[in-house]
Design a protein around this motif. Structure first.
Motif, PDB file in Angstrom:
ATOM      1  N   GLY A   1       4.158  14.041  -1.829  1.00  0.00           N
ATOM      2  CA  GLY A   1       2.993  13.287  -2.280  1.00  0.00           C
ATOM      3  C   GLY A   1       2.585  12.201  -1.311  1.00  0.00           C
ATOM      4  O   GLY A   1       3.001  12.172  -0.163  1.00  0.00           O
ATOM      5  N   LYS A   2       1.777  11.289  -1.796  1.00  0.00           N
ATOM      6  CA  LYS A   2       1.246  10.212  -0.965  1.00  0.00           C
ATOM      7  C   LYS A   2       2.327   9.173  -0.687  1.00  0.00           C
ATOM      8  O   LYS A   2       3.239   8.990  -1.488  1.00  0.00           O
ATOM      9  CB  LYS A   2       0.055   9.558  -1.653  1.00  0.00           C
ATOM     10  N   PRO A   3       2.211   8.473   0.458  1.00  0.00           N
ATOM     11  CA  PRO A   3       3.178   7.413   0.770  1.00  0.00           C
ATOM     12  C   PRO A   3       3.177   6.331  -0.310  1.00  0.00           C
ATOM     13  O   PRO A   3       2.158   6.053  -0.923  1.00  0.00           O
ATOM     14  CB  PRO A   3       2.668   6.841   2.094  1.00  0.00           C
ATOM     15  N   ASN A   4       4.353   5.735  -0.524  1.00  0.00           N
ATOM     16  CA  ASN A   4       4.424   4.633  -1.489  1.00  0.00           C
ATOM     17  C   ASN A   4       4.608   3.317  -0.738  1.00  0.00           C
ATOM     18  O   ASN A   4       4.611   3.287   0.481  1.00  0.00           O
ATOM     19  CB  ASN A   4       5.544   4.869  -2.509  1.00  0.00           C
TER      20      ASN A   4
ATOM     21  N   GLY B   1       7.292   9.578   5.946  1.00  0.00           N
ATOM     22  CA  GLY B   1       6.043   9.867   6.627  1.00  0.00           C
ATOM     23  C   GLY B   1       6.218  10.524   7.990  1.00  0.00           C
ATOM     24  O   GLY B   1       5.408  11.369   8.367  1.00  0.00           O
TER      25      GLY B   1
ATOM     26  N   ARG C   1       6.809  14.106   6.784  1.00  0.00           N
ATOM     27  CA  ARG C   1       5.785  14.673   5.904  1.00  0.00           C
ATOM     28  C   ARG C   1       4.426  14.799   6.595  1.00  0.00           C
ATOM     29  O   ARG C   1       3.771  15.842   6.504  1.00  0.00           O
ATOM     30  CB  ARG C   1       5.653  13.811   4.652  1.00  0.00           C
ATOM     31  N   GLU C   2       3.960  13.750   7.288  1.00  0.00           N
ATOM     32  CA  GLU C   2       2.616  13.759   7.846  1.00  0.00           C
ATOM     33  C   GLU C   2       2.402  14.885   8.865  1.00  0.00           C
ATOM     34  O   GLU C   2       1.415  15.614   8.766  1.00  0.00           O
ATOM     35  CB  GLU C   2       2.279  12.399   8.465  1.00  0.00           C
TER      36      GLU C   2
ATOM     37  N   ASN D   1       1.726  18.135   7.349  1.00  0.00           N
ATOM     38  CA  ASN D   1       0.396  18.230   6.741  1.00  0.00           C
ATOM     39  C   ASN D   1      -0.713  18.127   7.784  1.00  0.00           C
ATOM     40  O   ASN D   1      -1.873  17.905   7.443  1.00  0.00           O
ATOM     41  CB  ASN D   1       0.213  17.129   5.687  1.00  0.00           C
TER      42      ASN D   1
END
Length: 70
Positions: A26-29, A38, A41-42, A45
């Motif tokens: 999901g989105k960074p927290n 990140g 993950r980034e 994506n």
């Protein structure tokens, strides 16, 4: 504190640092360690990942177990 007290002989102590959980989906927290997720993950994506620490930083990582059916 545990290290200092052990060194001074006040206690017989040991401390443990738990790992950062990577990669969170999901989105960074807002967690200070969120960039560790990140940097993995980034790029997966198709996005650019920014490493805000020197590339000499060593860090212990762990990954959550996949959920059944995912």
């Amino acid at each position: 504190m545990v290290s200092d007290f052990s060194r001074k002989g006040f206690i017989d102590g040991l401390s443990l640092r738990l790992p950062t959980i990577c990669v969170r989906p999901g989105k960074p927290n807002a967690a200070a360690s969120g960039f560790f997720s990140g940097i993995i993950r980034e790029p997966l994506n198709g996005m650019e990942a920014i490493l805000p620490v020197p590339d000499t930083v060593r860090h212990w990582h762990a990954s959550p177990a996949p959920r059944p059916g995912s």
